[in-house]
Write a protein that holds these residues in place. Structure first.
Motif, mmCIF file in Angstrom:
data_model
loop_
_atom_site.group_PDB
_atom_site.id
_atom_site.type_symbol
_atom_site.label_atom_id
_atom_site.label_comp_id
_atom_site.label_asym_id
_atom_site.label_seq_id
_atom_site.Cartn_x
_atom_site.Cartn_y
_atom_site.Cartn_z
ATOM 1 N N TYR A 192 0.840 -1.195 0.000
ATOM 2 C CA TYR A 192 0.000 0.000 0.000
ATOM 3 C C TYR A 192 0.874 1.243 0.000
ATOM 4 N N ASP A 194 1.316 5.498 -0.873
ATOM 5 C CA ASP A 194 0.646 6.793 -0.909
ATOM 6 C C ASP A 194 0.950 7.465 -2.250
ATOM 7 N N THR A 198 -4.124 6.411 -4.894
ATOM 8 C CA THR A 198 -4.646 5.895 -3.621
ATOM 9 C C THR A 198 -5.018 7.026 -2.666
ATOM 10 N N VAL A 202 -5.919 6.852 1.362
ATOM 11 C CA VAL A 202 -5.060 7.465 2.377
ATOM 12 C C VAL A 202 -5.885 8.428 3.234
ATOM 13 N N SER A 208 -6.774 3.886 6.514
ATOM 14 C CA SER A 208 -5.370 4.204 6.768
ATOM 15 C C SER A 208 -4.895 3.566 8.070
ATOM 16 N N VAL A 211 -4.271 -0.073 7.425
ATOM 17 C CA VAL A 211 -3.006 -0.294 6.714
ATOM 18 C C VAL A 211 -1.831 -0.210 7.687
ATOM 19 N N ARG A 212 -1.815 0.823 8.507
ATOM 20 C CA ARG A 212 -0.694 0.998 9.441
ATOM 21 C C ARG A 212 -0.612 -0.146 10.450
ATOM 22 N N ARG A 219 3.380 1.881 8.495
ATOM 23 C CA ARG A 219 3.102 3.071 7.698
ATOM 24 C C ARG A 219 2.749 2.682 6.258
ATOM 25 N N TRP A 220 2.238 3.652 5.510
ATOM 26 C CA TRP A 220 2.087 3.516 4.071
ATOM 27 C C TRP A 220 3.468 3.598 3.424
#
Length: 256
Positions: A192, A194, A198, A202, A208, A211-212, A219-220
């Motif tokens: 994933y 940024d 996307t 984000v 978000s 994802v993290r 993190r992205w």
């Protein structure tokens, strides 16, 4: 001083879909490594803007070639023009891609075909044409930009994942056919990241946060995180690496 195994100074690289996002970052990385880079896309205005931006730092080593990578005749003519005007293509990055999120039951025939043409057929057409020219030279590096979704899927992206899974297998198949000709074909699988494509994800704080939490790196990805992987796969350092996909995903695929 950098290690000579990573020296690609003077090579000519073609990066498809490179007017923005990941493609632009990869083009910049190759320029920083001393390559002449041909930017490709269909939007000539966006392409020229990116060329001007990069040329401010890298001068006439930044070139452009506007053609439709899903059109076989356009690809043949475009590659011929690059080799005539800029030189033999030693590095190809098949980066062109598009996403369309929709539940499978609502996915249209047209959107399926568009994803298939853009994400998979383009890599076949451009890869085949460039490899035809690399083969007599007995050397060349082709890097296909695959995806985390070459391996794993979420709801709403069945078609995208199918194209990226196909690209993974095309990478392996190209290795089988082209390896004996001195050409290495590998893939990079971003997780994933940024990017412009996307930005809505984000901005979705719930997604978000997922994802993290889901990514060991916490993190992205930033587009520059992909440059090191590309320089490895584009350089003599990877001369005995073929048919592999290097996942650059902060560890997401490795954990449950």
């Amino acid at each position: 001083m950098s290690h000579p195994l990573f020296d690609i100074t003077g090579d000519t690289a073609l990066v498809t879909g490179s007017s923005r996002g990941i493609g632009k970052a990869l083009a910049r990385g190759l320029l920083e490594a001393g390559c002449t880079v041909v930017l490709n896309g269909r939007d000539t205005t966006a392409l020229e803007e990116t060329r001007k931006e990069l040329a401010a730092s890298f001068g006439d080593r930044v070139r452009t070639a506007a053609f439709d990578v899903t059109d076989s005749a356009a690809v043949t003519a475009g590659i011929a023009r690059i080799e005539e005007e800029t030189g033999p293509i030693g590095i190809l990055v098949n980066n062109t891609g598009v996403q369309h999120r929709s539940p499978l039951l609502e996915f249209t025939d047209a959107d399926w075909q568009r994803l298939l043409d853009t994400n998979l057929t383009s890599a076949f057409l451009v890869g085949r044409e460039v490899a035809r020219r690399m083969a007599p030279r007995q050397r060349g590096k082709i890097v296909n930009i695959c995806s985390l979704q070459s391996e794993a899927v979420r709801p709403g992206i069945a078609a995208y994942s199918a194209t990226k899974g196909g690209l993974k297998m095309l990478t392996k198949g190209m290795c089988a056919d082209l390896g004996p000709l001195g050409i290495q074909v590998n893939g990079i699988g971003p997780g994933y990241f940024d990017t412009e494509l996307t930005s809505a994800l984000v901005a979705d704080e719930e997604f978000s946060a997922w994802v993290r939490k889901r990514t060991p790196a916490g993190r992205w990805g930033a587009v520059d995180d992909l440059v090191g992987a590309l320089l490895f796969l584009a350089s003599p350092a990877s001369d005995f690496v073929n048919g592999q996909v290097l996942y650059v995903d902060g560890g997401m695929l490795s954990v449950l």
